[in-house]
Design a protein around this motif. Structure first.
Motif, short mmCIF file in Angstrom:
data_model
loop_
_atom_site.label_atom_id
_atom_site.label_comp_id
_atom_site.label_asym_id
_atom_site.label_seq_id
_atom_site.Cartn_x
_atom_site.Cartn_y
_atom_site.Cartn_z
N ASN A 2 -13.92 -10.14 28.19
CA ASN A 2 -13.42 -9.25 27.95
C ASN A 2 -13.17 -9.76 26.34
OD1 ASN A 2 -11.40 -7.79 26.21
ND2 ASN A 2 -10.88 -6.58 28.15
N GLU A 3 -14.07 -9.45 24.66
CA GLU A 3 -13.64 -10.31 23.82
C GLU A 3 -12.48 -9.92 23.36
OE1 GLU A 3 -17.73 -8.47 21.23
OE2 GLU A 3 -18.60 -9.61 22.68
N LYS A 4 -11.99 -8.29 23.32
CA LYS A 4 -10.93 -8.42 23.08
C LYS A 4 -9.30 -8.89 23.62
CE LYS A 4 -7.55 -4.81 22.90
NZ LYS A 4 -5.98 -5.30 22.54
N LEU A 5 -9.70 -9.65 24.73
CA LEU A 5 -8.87 -10.49 25.37
C LEU A 5 -9.07 -12.50 24.57
CD1 LEU A 5 -8.55 -10.19 29.47
CD2 LEU A 5 -6.69 -9.69 27.36
N LEU A 6 -10.23 -12.48 24.51
CA LEU A 6 -10.59 -13.31 24.09
C LEU A 6 -10.65 -13.92 22.12
CD1 LEU A 6 -12.28 -16.22 23.95
CD2 LEU A 6 -14.20 -14.94 23.61
N LYS A 7 -9.97 -13.10 21.61
CA LYS A 7 -9.95 -13.04 20.57
C LYS A 7 -8.19 -12.77 20.43
CE LYS A 7 -11.01 -9.05 18.83
NZ LYS A 7 -11.79 -7.66 18.15
N GLU A 8 -7.33 -12.03 21.32
CA GLU A 8 -5.83 -12.29 21.10
C GLU A 8 -5.63 -13.28 21.98
OE1 GLU A 8 -4.43 -8.34 22.10
OE2 GLU A 8 -5.48 -7.47 20.56
N ALA A 9 -6.60 -14.49 22.33
CA ALA A 9 -5.50 -15.87 23.23
C ALA A 9 -4.61 -16.33 21.32
CB ALA A 9 -6.64 -16.02 23.78
N ASP A 10 -4.18 -17.45 22.36
CA ASP A 10 -3.71 -17.82 21.96
C ASP A 10 -3.17 -19.20 22.69
OD1 ASP A 10 -2.13 -18.88 19.42
OD2 ASP A 10 -0.55 -17.59 19.50
N TRP A 11 -2.15 -20.59 21.76
CA TRP A 11 -2.08 -21.63 21.85
C TRP A 11 -0.21 -21.89 21.62
CZ3 TRP A 11 -2.82 -27.15 20.91
CH2 TRP A 11 -3.27 -27.92 22.00
N CYS A 12 0.20 -22.03 22.79
CA CYS A 12 2.02 -22.02 22.18
C CYS A 12 2.51 -22.63 23.26
CB CYS A 12 2.57 -20.50 23.15
SG CYS A 12 1.93 -18.90 22.17
N GLU A 13 3.61 -23.44 22.66
CA GLU A 13 4.68 -24.39 22.98
C GLU A 13 5.30 -23.17 24.02
OE1 GLU A 13 5.79 -26.83 20.21
OE2 GLU A 13 4.17 -28.40 19.95
N TRP A 14 6.64 -24.08 24.91
CA TRP A 14 7.14 -23.24 25.53
C TRP A 14 8.24 -22.01 25.20
CZ3 TRP A 14 7.32 -20.80 30.12
CH2 TRP A 14 8.61 -20.56 30.20
N HIS A 15 8.76 -23.05 24.18
CA HIS A 15 10.00 -22.28 23.31
C HIS A 15 9.73 -20.99 22.88
CE1 HIS A 15 8.48 -23.23 19.19
NE2 HIS A 15 8.08 -24.16 19.80
N ASP A 16 8.47 -21.05 22.40
CA ASP A 16 7.09 -19.73 22.50
C ASP A 16 7.21 -18.03 23.59
OD1 ASP A 16 6.91 -20.43 19.11
OD2 ASP A 16 4.92 -21.37 21.23
N LEU A 17 7.48 -19.22 24.49
CA LEU A 17 6.92 -17.97 25.58
C LEU A 17 8.38 -17.77 26.46
CD1 LEU A 17 4.09 -20.37 27.46
CD2 LEU A 17 4.90 -18.48 26.11
N HIS A 18 10.44 -18.46 26.56
CA HIS A 18 10.97 -18.77 26.48
C HIS A 18 11.78 -17.19 27.15
CE1 HIS A 18 14.72 -20.55 28.79
NE2 HIS A 18 15.05 -19.77 27.53
N ASP A 19 12.03 -16.28 25.65
CA ASP A 19 11.31 -15.12 26.05
C ASP A 19 11.41 -13.84 26.91
OD1 ASP A 19 14.30 -15.28 23.82
OD2 ASP A 19 12.98 -14.76 22.63
N SER A 20 9.69 -14.49 26.97
CA SER A 20 8.89 -13.66 28.14
C SER A 20 8.91 -13.89 29.81
CB SER A 20 7.66 -13.83 27.56
OG SER A 20 7.41 -14.00 26.46
N PHE A 21 10.11 -14.92 29.46
CA PHE A 21 10.54 -16.17 30.88
C PHE A 21 11.79 -14.95 31.58
CE2 PHE A 21 12.91 -18.75 33.28
CZ PHE A 21 12.52 -18.78 34.24
N LEU A 22 12.79 -15.15 30.45
CA LEU A 22 14.00 -14.13 30.75
C LEU A 22 13.97 -12.70 31.04
CD1 LEU A 22 16.43 -15.74 27.75
CD2 LEU A 22 15.95 -16.85 29.95
N ARG A 23 13.15 -12.04 30.59
CA ARG A 23 12.99 -11.00 30.13
C ARG A 23 11.30 -10.62 31.84
NH1 ARG A 23 10.56 -9.34 24.83
NH2 ARG A 23 9.00 -8.74 26.07
N ASP A 24 11.40 -11.35 32.60
CA ASP A 24 10.82 -11.44 33.53
C ASP A 24 9.44 -10.81 33.77
OD1 ASP A 24 10.41 -12.47 36.59
OD2 ASP A 24 11.39 -10.62 36.70
N ILE A 25 9.02 -10.21 32.56
CA ILE A 25 7.46 -10.85 32.27
C ILE A 25 6.24 -11.24 32.17
CG2 ILE A 25 8.04 -8.47 31.32
CD1 ILE A 25 7.21 -9.56 28.46
#
Length: 111
Positions: A2-25
């Motif tokens: 899916n080209e849309k997914l490819l275009k939106e792919a990103d590279w992150c460190e944990w601190h960028d993802l912590h809120d998503s972990f807390l929200r259980d998503i």
């Protein structure tokens, strides 16, 4: 892929993802799996693929122990958002560079 997914792919460190972990998503994808295929299956609500991936452990919810390990090791992740979920996959820069090349090709085609 899916080209849309490819275009939106990103590279992150944990601190960028912590809120998503807390929200259980947040879901992690094993390194040997194709994160884009699983993301596309989620986007298309392909329950057969999703259930199989969960049952096999290809996709899972990280626990606190895993999170602490990632934080201590300063791990970076390929990140795909398939609303409302966030999929992550541990990835090194060399592999992510290949994704950046594919992103550039898609963007070039659009011009």
């Amino acid at each position: 892929m899916n080209e849309k997914l490819l275009k939106e792919a990103d590279w992150c460190e944990w601190h960028d993802l912590h809120d998503s972990f807390l929200r259980d998503i947040l879901f992690a994808v094993k390194e040997c799996e194709d994160c884009f295929v699983l993301a596309e299956s989620i986007a298309q609500n392909d329950s057969q693929v999703i259930v199989g991936a969960i049952e096999s452990g290809a996709i899972y919810r990280p626990d606190g122990f895993q999170v602490e390990k990632w934080k201590n090791e300063k791990v970076r992740f390929l990140t795909l958002i398939v609303s409302p979920f966030v999929l992550i996959q541990q990835m090194n820069m060399a592999d992510y560079a290949k994704i950046l090349e594919r992103q550039a090709e898609v963007l070039k085609k659009e011009q």
